[in-house]
Scaffold this motif. Structure first.
Motif, PDB file in Angstrom:
ATOM      1  N   LYS A  61     -39.456  21.213 -47.043  1.00 18.81           N
ATOM      2  CA  LYS A  61     -38.957  22.385 -47.763  1.00 18.81           C
ATOM      3  C   LYS A  61     -37.865  23.094 -46.971  1.00 18.81           C
ATOM      4  O   LYS A  61     -36.901  23.604 -47.540  1.00 18.81           O
ATOM      5  N   HIS A  62     -38.007  23.123 -45.665  1.00 23.98           N
ATOM      6  CA  HIS A  62     -36.991  23.749 -44.830  1.00 23.98           C
ATOM      7  C   HIS A  62     -35.670  22.978 -44.945  1.00 23.98           C
ATOM      8  O   HIS A  62     -34.604  23.577 -45.089  1.00 23.98           O
ATOM      9  N   ALA A  63     -35.742  21.659 -44.930  1.00 27.54           N
ATOM     10  CA  ALA A  63     -34.539  20.843 -45.102  1.00 27.54           C
ATOM     11  C   ALA A  63     -33.927  21.086 -46.483  1.00 27.54           C
ATOM     12  O   ALA A  63     -32.701  21.224 -46.620  1.00 27.54           O
ATOM     13  N   GLU A  64     -34.767  21.151 -47.515  1.00 25.31           N
ATOM     14  CA  GLU A  64     -34.292  21.420 -48.868  1.00 25.31           C
ATOM     15  C   GLU A  64     -33.630  22.802 -48.944  1.00 25.31           C
ATOM     16  O   GLU A  64     -32.599  22.977 -49.599  1.00 25.31           O
ATOM     17  N   PHE A  65     -34.231  23.781 -48.277  1.00 25.95           N
ATOM     18  CA  PHE A  65     -33.655  25.121 -48.243  1.00 25.95           C
ATOM     19  C   PHE A  65     -32.225  25.077 -47.712  1.00 25.95           C
ATOM     20  O   PHE A  65     -31.309  25.659 -48.298  1.00 25.95           O
ATOM     21  N   HIS A  66     -32.032  24.399 -46.597  1.00 23.49           N
ATOM     22  CA  HIS A  66     -30.701  24.356 -45.990  1.00 23.49           C
ATOM     23  C   HIS A  66     -29.712  23.587 -46.862  1.00 23.49           C
ATOM     24  O   HIS A  66     -28.535  23.973 -46.944  1.00 23.49           O
ATOM     25  N   GLN A  67     -30.148  22.538 -47.516  1.00 28.13           N
ATOM     26  CA  GLN A  67     -29.266  21.812 -48.437  1.00 28.13           C
ATOM     27  C   GLN A  67     -28.858  22.716 -49.598  1.00 28.13           C
ATOM     28  O   GLN A  67     -27.695  22.741 -50.011  1.00 28.13           O
ATOM     29  N   THR A  68     -29.802  23.468 -50.118  1.00 30.29           N
ATOM     30  CA  THR A  68     -29.535  24.370 -51.232  1.00 30.29           C
ATOM     31  C   THR A  68     -28.596  25.502 -50.808  1.00 30.29           C
ATOM     32  O   THR A  68     -27.649  25.835 -51.520  1.00 30.29           O
ATOM     33  N   ALA A  69     -28.841  26.080 -49.646  1.00 30.48           N
ATOM     34  CA  ALA A  69     -27.961  27.137 -49.133  1.00 30.48           C
ATOM     35  C   ALA A  69     -26.559  26.580 -48.874  1.00 30.48           C
ATOM     36  O   ALA A  69     -25.551  27.255 -49.151  1.00 30.48           O
ATOM     37  N   GLY A  70     -26.486  25.367 -48.379  1.00 30.52           N
ATOM     38  CA  GLY A  70     -25.189  24.728 -48.154  1.00 30.52           C
ATOM     39  C   GLY A  70     -24.423  24.513 -49.456  1.00 30.52           C
ATOM     40  O   GLY A  70     -23.196  24.662 -49.501  1.00 30.52           O
ATOM     41  N   ALA A  71     -25.141  24.181 -50.528  1.00 29.63           N
ATOM     42  CA  ALA A  71     -24.505  24.007 -51.838  1.00 29.63           C
ATOM     43  C   ALA A  71     -23.914  25.331 -52.328  1.00 29.63           C
ATOM     44  O   ALA A  71     -22.826  25.360 -52.915  1.00 29.63           O
ATOM     45  N   VAL A  72     -24.623  26.416 -52.076  1.00 25.18           N
ATOM     46  CA  VAL A  72     -24.104  27.743 -52.431  1.00 25.18           C
ATOM     47  C   VAL A  72     -22.847  28.027 -51.610  1.00 25.18           C
ATOM     48  O   VAL A  72     -21.827  28.485 -52.150  1.00 25.18           O
ATOM     49  N   ALA A  73     -22.899  27.730 -50.328  1.00 24.34           N
ATOM     50  CA  ALA A  73     -21.744  27.958 -49.453  1.00 24.34           C
ATOM     51  C   ALA A  73     -20.537  27.153 -49.932  1.00 24.34           C
ATOM     52  O   ALA A  73     -19.400  27.664 -49.912  1.00 24.34           O
ATOM     53  N   ARG A  74     -20.745  25.936 -50.397  1.00 24.58           N
ATOM     54  CA  ARG A  74     -19.634  25.125 -50.899  1.00 24.58           C
ATOM     55  C   ARG A  74     -19.000  25.781 -52.131  1.00 24.58           C
ATOM     56  O   ARG A  74     -17.771  25.770 -52.282  1.00 24.58           O
ATOM     57  N   GLN A  75     -19.823  26.359 -53.004  1.00 21.86           N
ATOM     58  CA  GLN A  75     -19.290  27.064 -54.168  1.00 21.86           C
ATOM     59  C   GLN A  75     -18.476  28.288 -53.734  1.00 21.86           C
ATOM     60  O   GLN A  75     -17.406  28.556 -54.282  1.00 21.86           O
ATOM     61  N   ILE A  76     -18.984  29.002 -52.748  1.00 26.86           N
ATOM     62  CA  ILE A  76     -18.256  30.168 -52.231  1.00 26.86           C
ATOM     63  C   ILE A  76     -16.910  29.728 -51.661  1.00 26.86           C
ATOM     64  O   ILE A  76     -15.867  30.316 -51.954  1.00 26.86           O
ATOM     65  N   ASN A  77     -16.931  28.668 -50.854  1.00 29.57           N
ATOM     66  CA  ASN A  77     -15.696  28.180 -50.231  1.00 29.57           C
ATOM     67  C   ASN A  77     -14.678  27.708 -51.266  1.00 29.57           C
ATOM     68  O   ASN A  77     -13.472  27.780 -51.029  1.00 29.57           O
ATOM     69  N   ALA A  78     -15.170  27.241 -52.415  1.00 27.78           N
ATOM     70  CA  ALA A  78     -14.279  26.783 -53.490  1.00 27.78           C
ATOM     71  C   ALA A  78     -13.793  27.932 -54.368  1.00 27.78           C
ATOM     72  O   ALA A  78     -13.057  27.710 -55.332  1.00 27.78           O
TER      73      ALA A  78
END
Length: 112
Positions: A61-78
């Motif tokens: 779940k911790h790994a999934e959390f970071h993947q999900t947060a990273g996906a949000v960050a990619r949207q922000i960066n775009a």
């Protein structure tokens, strides 16, 4: 308690980045071994409790959390700020996995 609070603060960090149109290091955010909890999970915590089902669930779940947060960050960066906000809203995958990590950490505090 510190790990629980640190992971709760991710939503605040992401919302701040949305509001301020910041750029985030999405690759680093995706890495579940970079935060203090991840270092513990992949280090002494894993060595001591790695075979326990609750620990394995926390690891995943911790790994999934970071993947999900990273996906949000990619949207922000775009520059996709509306989409990023939707990704962290109530009922989102981010919200669910964040709650899951917090719940597992609370269980872990009581003893793996």
């Amino acid at each position: 308690d510190q790990a629980i609070e640190a992971h709760r603060q991710w939503k605040v960090k992401l919302r701040k980045a949305i509001a301020e149109h910041d750029t985030l290091d999405s690759d680093a955010i995706c890495r579940d071994d970079r935060c203090p909890l991840g270092q513990w999970i992949h280090g002494p915590g894993g060595a001591r409790w790695g075979a326990r089902p609750t620990f394995v669930e926390l690891l995943n779940k911790h790994a999934e959390f970071h993947q999900t947060a990273g996906a949000v960050a990619r949207q922000i960066n775009a520059g996709q700020f509306t989409q990023a906000e939707a990704l962290i809203s109530a009922g989102s995958a981010f919200s669910r996995v964040s709650t899951d990590v917090t719940t597992l950490l609370t269980r872990a505090k009581r003893g793996l």
